[in-house]
Design a protein around this motif. Sequence first.
Motif, PDB file in Angstrom:
ATOM      1  N   LEU A 302      -3.703  62.160  -2.272  1.00  0.00           N
ATOM      2  CA  LEU A 302      -3.913  61.184  -3.331  1.00  0.00           C
ATOM      3  C   LEU A 302      -5.211  60.652  -3.193  1.00  0.00           C
ATOM      4  CD1 LEU A 302      -0.459  59.562  -3.219  1.00  0.00           C
ATOM      5  CD2 LEU A 302      -1.567  60.809  -5.056  1.00  0.00           C
ATOM      6  N   ILE A 307      -6.639  57.762  -5.217  1.00  0.00           N
ATOM      7  CA  ILE A 307      -5.665  56.904  -5.254  1.00  0.00           C
ATOM      8  C   ILE A 307      -5.578  56.585  -3.973  1.00  0.00           C
ATOM      9  CG2 ILE A 307      -3.153  56.577  -5.632  1.00  0.00           C
ATOM     10  CD1 ILE A 307      -3.835  58.596  -8.085  1.00  0.00           C
ATOM     11  N   LEU A 319       3.512  51.841  -1.845  1.00  0.00           N
ATOM     12  CA  LEU A 319       2.636  51.156  -2.931  1.00  0.00           C
ATOM     13  C   LEU A 319       2.729  50.073  -3.108  1.00  0.00           C
ATOM     14  CD1 LEU A 319       2.963  54.427  -2.833  1.00  0.00           C
ATOM     15  CD2 LEU A 319       2.433  54.363  -5.367  1.00  0.00           C
ATOM     16  N   THR A 333      -1.886  56.761 -11.539  1.00  0.00           N
ATOM     17  CA  THR A 333      -1.175  56.982 -10.262  1.00  0.00           C
ATOM     18  C   THR A 333      -0.253  57.715 -10.357  1.00  0.00           C
ATOM     19  OG1 THR A 333      -1.882  54.615  -9.447  1.00  0.00           O
ATOM     20  CG2 THR A 333       0.067  56.012  -8.340  1.00  0.00           C
TER      21      THR A 333
END
Length: 349
Positions: A302, A307, A319, A333
């Motif tokens: 990611l 991200i 998260l 995302t």
Amino acid sequence: MIDLRSDTVTLPTDAMRDAMQRAVLGDDSRDGDPTVRRLEELSAKITGKEAALFVASGTMANLVALLAHASRGGEVLLDGRSHIMRSELGGVAQIAGLFPVVYPADRGTPEVTAVRELVHCKTTAGRVATALICTETTHNDAGGAVPPLAALSRLRAVGDDHGIPLHIDGARLFNAAVALGVAASEVARHGDSIAFCLSKGLSAPIGSLLCGGTALIERARAYRRMVGGAMRQAGVVAAAGIVALETMVDRLVDDHRRARSLAVGLHALDSALADPTLVQTNIVRVDTTGTGMDAKAWADALAARGIRVGTWARTSLRLVTHRHIDDAAVAETVAGFRAVYQTHTRQFA
């Protein structure tokens, strides 16, 4: 870069920076800093407590609370997954000199009957007395879960029945209050003391508050000095905290909405990744167990797509939404997860 590792990455607003520049200052550890005093008075009022103490961090707030509440050698009843147990380097034992006794909890909600059974009213030949009970809301390890007020009330009753104080680690107190649809004081009233953080979702750069009775806070002020927390012209950062409390609480509902939207998007990709029904505030836990990739591999993949996420366990990501995460960031995302997921499934199918 979309940074979802924590709401601690938030930067102060322009209004906070202006307030910091204009803050009236003094020596907080001598005659007192007037801006710090304003922040402490505001915090006490918001939580419905007699007094408050400005400290550098949530960990320091919990530590001085432990020191101020309990004499060395006593037992403190804690959730084994609480922040005090998992993330504060054993300060409860190493510095406060207390013996932690773990009680069971369901996603941060204490099993009060079990807590009552663990209470030891006086020191005997084989066991020291219970000196303090602690709980946490929102519960970090449980993905931002919010214990019901009724559970906090029952836990407080256990303490009252035995003359044992209750400390609430409310680092994200205002997230809990917003999720419950009540004022922060309605959560805080169940604790003899409560700590909350300014530098998470409220976006201030530094600081936490410990709130409680006047005598408790005076003891805590002395212990703050003992652990190196007495600051000088601390009004520079306290000014940002005042702005945070006055302007940043109501917007937390947007963080909660976006966290749920994020969980819904991940659930649609793979129902095993996230459960939207478990998202109460601004934290989303992602289970990578069924994907064939561990959490670190996911985080690295990611990050390569711009991200940043946090690894929580070997196959668990965390998260956290905050004011720098808008709807577009949520959509990006989810798209990033989809790209990694599709690449992975082609590779390992």
